[in-house]
Design an enzyme around this catalytic site. Structure first.
Site, short mmCIF file in Angstrom:
data_model
loop_
_atom_site.label_atom_id
_atom_site.label_comp_id
_atom_site.label_asym_id
_atom_site.label_seq_id
_atom_site.Cartn_x
_atom_site.Cartn_y
_atom_site.Cartn_z
CE LYS A 108 -3.75 -2.37 2.52
NZ LYS A 108 -4.37 -2.57 3.86
CE1 TYR B 206 -9.80 -4.17 1.33
CE2 TYR B 206 -9.54 -2.12 0.10
CZ TYR B 206 -9.05 -3.07 0.99
OH TYR B 206 -7.79 -2.93 1.53
NE ARG C 3 -4.88 -13.02 5.63
CZ ARG C 3 -5.83 -12.10 5.59
NH1 ARG C 3 -5.84 -11.16 4.65
NH2 ARG C 3 -6.77 -12.07 6.48
CB THR D 110 -6.15 -6.86 9.82
OG1 THR D 110 -6.45 -8.04 9.06
CG2 THR D 110 -6.57 -5.65 9.02
NE ARG E 250 -0.83 -6.07 7.48
CZ ARG E 250 -1.86 -6.77 7.02
NH1 ARG E 250 -2.35 -7.77 7.73
NH2 ARG E 250 -2.40 -6.47 5.85
CG ASN F 138 -2.84 -3.03 7.15
OD1 ASN F 138 -2.72 -2.57 6.00
ND2 ASN F 138 -3.88 -3.76 7.51
CG HIS G 66 -4.94 -6.52 -0.06
ND1 HIS G 66 -6.02 -6.78 0.75
CD2 HIS G 66 -5.02 -7.41 -1.09
CE1 HIS G 66 -6.73 -7.77 0.22
NE2 HIS G 66 -6.13 -8.15 -0.90
CD GLU H 171 -8.27 -10.03 -2.92
OE1 GLU H 171 -7.04 -10.14 -2.76
OE2 GLU H 171 -9.05 -9.75 -2.00
P1 GDP Z 1 -7.46 -7.93 5.66
O1 GDP Z 1 -7.85 -9.04 4.74
O2 GDP Z 1 -6.50 -8.36 6.71
O3 GDP Z 1 -7.01 -6.67 4.97
O4 GDP Z 1 -8.76 -7.49 6.45
P2 GDP Z 1 -10.30 -7.47 5.98
O5 GDP Z 1 -10.46 -7.95 4.59
O6 GDP Z 1 -11.09 -8.08 7.06
O7 GDP Z 1 -10.60 -5.92 6.04
C1 GDP Z 1 -10.19 -5.06 5.03
C2 GDP Z 1 -9.87 -3.72 5.62
O8 GDP Z 1 -10.99 -3.23 6.38
C3 GDP Z 1 -8.70 -3.71 6.60
O9 GDP Z 1 -7.46 -3.58 5.94
C4 GDP Z 1 -9.04 -2.52 7.48
O10 GDP Z 1 -8.62 -1.31 6.84
C5 GDP Z 1 -10.54 -2.53 7.52
N1 GDP Z 1 -11.01 -3.21 8.74
C6 GDP Z 1 -11.27 -4.52 8.91
N2 GDP Z 1 -11.67 -4.80 10.14
C7 GDP Z 1 -11.68 -3.60 10.80
C8 GDP Z 1 -12.03 -3.21 12.15
O11 GDP Z 1 -12.40 -4.02 13.00
N3 GDP Z 1 -11.92 -1.88 12.44
C9 GDP Z 1 -11.52 -0.96 11.54
N4 GDP Z 1 -11.42 0.32 11.92
N5 GDP Z 1 -11.18 -1.29 10.27
C10 GDP Z 1 -11.26 -2.59 9.90
MG MG Z 2 -9.42 -9.27 3.31
#
Ligand code: GDP
Ligand code: MG
Length: 202
Positions: A15, A55, A120, A126, A137, A157, A160, A171
């Site tokens: 990112k 997304y 991962r 995350t 991270r 973070n 992605h 994706e």
């Molecule tokens: P990833 O696959 O680890 O990137 O996580 P997800 O696909 O679950 O979520 C995508 C994005 O949504 C993350 O990179 C965060 O920016 C945001 N996000 C997900 N869960 C949370 C949360 O519990 N709180 C907040 N503030 N943002 C979240």
């Molecule tokens: Mg995800």
């Protein structure tokens, strides 16, 4: 015949904060030295539309992520800003678009056995506050949801990384054309995957 595990591919995007933190080489090194093979790579500034599509490739993403985020607040004893999962994700998505379009990003496809899960694991969870030490991270970011909520922005973070094998297929198609993915052999694959290790001793 089922496809061999060594052909599994996953999407990784550095990112804009990863690029700005001068961590491109460090991030690539983590995946490369694990034995994964880089099969596609490009740098560009994503548009908001491109990020929104990314997304929402899974039509359930809005609901699932909204519910997960609300649960996250409650598990920590906090009150979520709203009880509506779709409203939660609408706000998340606006912030993700602002974050992802702020500068150049680097998209990559990494191939190798269990690449989705391995990437991962190396990347870490995350929210950097709780990412394990030793993960990318955990080692290079200090951000938290509490801070990003206070400041009204996305969690920074660095990366992605695709979450599941099914997501990977969608994706990778979104980020790359078929002809941008290169099929080639790395000499080290012999030591990683071949059944017989003939030819080492002279
Ligand atoms: P990833 O696959 O680890 O990137 O996580 P997800 O696909 O679950 O979520 C995508 C994005 O949504 C993350 O990179 C965060 O920016 C945001 N996000 C997900 N869960 C949370 C949360 O519990 N709180 C907040 N503030 N943002 C979240
Ligand atoms: Mg995800």
């Amino acid at each position: 015949m089922t496809t061999h595990f060594k052909y599994e591919k996953t999407l990784v995007v550095i990112k804009p904060d990863g690029v700005q933190r001068s961590l491109i080489g460090e991030i690539i090194k983590r995946y490369e030295r694990a034995g994964l093979k880089l099969v596609a790579m490009k740098m560009f500034v994503p548009t908001p539309e491109f990020i929104e599509t990314h997304y929402t490739l899974d039509p359930e993403w809005r609901r699932i992520t909204g519910e997960k985020t609300i649960k996250g607040y409650k598990d920590k004893g906090l009150v979520p800003p709203t009880e509506d999962p779709l409203e939660v994700t609408r706000i998340l998505l606006e912030r993700l678009k602002a974050y992802f379009t702020s500068g150049p990003a680097i998209a990559m496809v990494w191939q190798g056995a269990h690449s989705v899960a391995i990437v991962r694991k190396l990347t870490g969870s995350t929210e950097p506050l709780t990412s394990d030490v030793g993960t990318i991270r955990g080692d290079y970011v200090i951000d938290s949801y509490q801070m990003t909520d206070l400041d009204g922005r996305s969690i920074r973070n660095l990366i992605h990384a695709t979450g599941t094998v099914e997501e990977a297929e969608m994706e990778i198609k979104h980020w790359f054309k078929d002809e941008e993915i290169i099929n080639y052999r790395l000499v080290q694959e012999q030591i990683i995957y071949d059944v017989n290790l003939d030819g080492i001793l002279e």
